[in-house]
Design an enzyme around this catalytic site. Structure first.
Site, PDB file in Angstrom:
ATOM      1  N   SER A 110       0.841  -1.196   0.000  1.00  0.00           N
ATOM      2  CA  SER A 110       0.000   0.000   0.000  1.00  0.00           C
ATOM      3  C   SER A 110       0.882   1.254   0.000  1.00  0.00           C
ATOM      4  O   SER A 110       1.752   1.395  -0.861  1.00  0.00           O
ATOM      5  CB  SER A 110      -0.977  -0.061   1.175  1.00  0.00           C
ATOM      6  OG  SER A 110      -2.051   0.828   0.998  1.00  0.00           O
ATOM      7  N   ASP A 250      -9.254  -5.458  -5.087  1.00  0.00           N
ATOM      8  CA  ASP A 250      -8.414  -4.495  -4.372  1.00  0.00           C
ATOM      9  C   ASP A 250      -8.928  -3.066  -4.513  1.00  0.00           C
ATOM     10  O   ASP A 250      -9.353  -2.647  -5.594  1.00  0.00           O
ATOM     11  CB  ASP A 250      -6.999  -4.561  -4.953  1.00  0.00           C
ATOM     12  CG  ASP A 250      -5.908  -4.176  -3.980  1.00  0.00           C
ATOM     13  OD1 ASP A 250      -6.140  -3.294  -3.150  1.00  0.00           O
ATOM     14  OD2 ASP A 250      -4.819  -4.773  -4.087  1.00  0.00           O
ATOM     15  N   HIS A 277      -7.398  -5.948  -0.679  1.00  0.00           N
ATOM     16  CA  HIS A 277      -6.189  -5.198  -0.364  1.00  0.00           C
ATOM     17  C   HIS A 277      -5.214  -5.984   0.510  1.00  0.00           C
ATOM     18  O   HIS A 277      -4.089  -5.535   0.727  1.00  0.00           O
ATOM     19  CB  HIS A 277      -6.606  -3.899   0.352  1.00  0.00           C
ATOM     20  CG  HIS A 277      -5.583  -2.816   0.326  1.00  0.00           C
ATOM     21  ND1 HIS A 277      -4.990  -2.365  -0.836  1.00  0.00           N
ATOM     22  CD2 HIS A 277      -5.035  -2.050   1.334  1.00  0.00           C
ATOM     23  CE1 HIS A 277      -4.140  -1.392  -0.552  1.00  0.00           C
ATOM     24  NE2 HIS A 277      -4.140  -1.194   0.755  1.00  0.00           N
TER      25      HIS A 277
END
Length: 303
Positions: A110, A250, A277
């Site tokens: 991320s 995601d 995610h």
């Protein structure tokens, strides 16, 4: 500094401390995998499953970025302190402290993926490989895709979110409940949420200084200092073999990750089915299969 097999400690970083954890032996002969967590302002906990790679002979380094977890908390500092360069300097400092700056692999998840790309674009001599997991190439792209995903939420959910965002009441229970609908679709689809994920989630809300300052109240309402930040211009300068990982559902959609694949010269892309995610928690077997395959290729290049 020589770190004994499997150790925890802190690295002095200016006046502050960076907490770290090493799993495996940094002198095992293989480059350690250094894990850069997301947020910004989260903690390492939700990525602890990567320690399994130490069983294959890949030492794994986790750390908490300054501002949360076991590292120094600075709740009084403002946006002028919490900069991208601060976290890049912290990463460089940790690599030197552990004496691994001449041989390592980066795994960034991320926001951590964006930090890792910026780091890699500087072409440090010791970097052997890069994994960019569930990361957008820019926050403007991220926000563009957040609107797409929000518009697909069940009837009324986005209306609730928008109403509270306009009123500045994003700390209300109603907003939190609507937010959970998005999170359970696009952040972590395992219910109940795994313990490691809950640990990081609670750390963010126990001390939201960094997250609120740089990001905003949640994943999809980015109003912090990073809202215009991008690493697209860095991608052509990344020279190491790069694995780009995306979950099928995601929040970092394919549109947000395509610049990595198109602009990093030695990038390949894997989309992990039945995950969002957190594919390392949602589809761990497939996730680890892909990651181990990538590391085996790196090992082959090195030998």
């Amino acid at each position: 500094m020589h770190v004994a097999p499997s150790a925890k400690g802190t690295a002095p970083f200016g006046e502050h401390q960076t907490w770290f954890r090493v799993t495996g032996d940094l002198r095992s002969g293989r480059p350690p995998l250094v894990v850069v967590h997301g947020g910004p302002g989260s903690t390492h906990d939700y990525l602890l499953g990567l320690t399994a790679l130490a069983e294959d002979g890949w030492p794994v380094v986790h750390y908490d970025q300054i501002g949360n977890g076991g590292s120094t908390h600075l709740p009084g500092r403002g946006a002028d302190f919490w900069t991208v360069d601060l976290f890049l300097d912290e990463l460089d400092n940790l690599l030197r402290h552990l004496d691994i700056a001449d041989d390592y692999v980066l795994f960034g998840q991320s926001w951590g993926g964006m930090v890792a790309v910026r780091h890699a674009a500087r072409q440090p001599a010791g970097l052997r490989g890069l994994v960019v997991a569930n990361a957008p190439a820019s926050y403007p792209l991220w926000l563009q895709e957040m609107k797409v995903l929000r518009d697909q939420l069940p009837p009324g959910v986005n209306d609730t979110l928008l109403r509270h965002e306009a009123a500045g009441t994003t700390d209300s229970h109603e907003y939190f409940q609507a937010m959970r609908v998005f999170y359970e679709r696009h952040v972590c689809r395992v219910t109940p949420w795994p313990r490691d994920f809950m640990a990081s989630f609670m750390e963010v809300y126990n001390d939201p200084t960094v997250y609120y300052t740089m990001n905003g109240p949640n994943e999809f309402h980015v109003i912090g200092s990073l809202r215009d930040w991008s690493v697209i211009e860095d991608c052509p300068d990344v020279r190491v073999p790069t694995l780009v990982l995306t979950g099928e559902h995601d929040e970092a959609t394919p549109a947000t990750q395509r610049p990595f694949v198109e602009l990093i010269p030695r990038a390949r892309w894997e989309i992990v089915p039945d995950s969002s995610h957190m594919p390392h928690l949602e589809a761990p077997e497939r996730f680890m299969e892909v990651l181990r395959g990538y590391l085996a290729e790196l090992d082959g290049h090195a030998s």
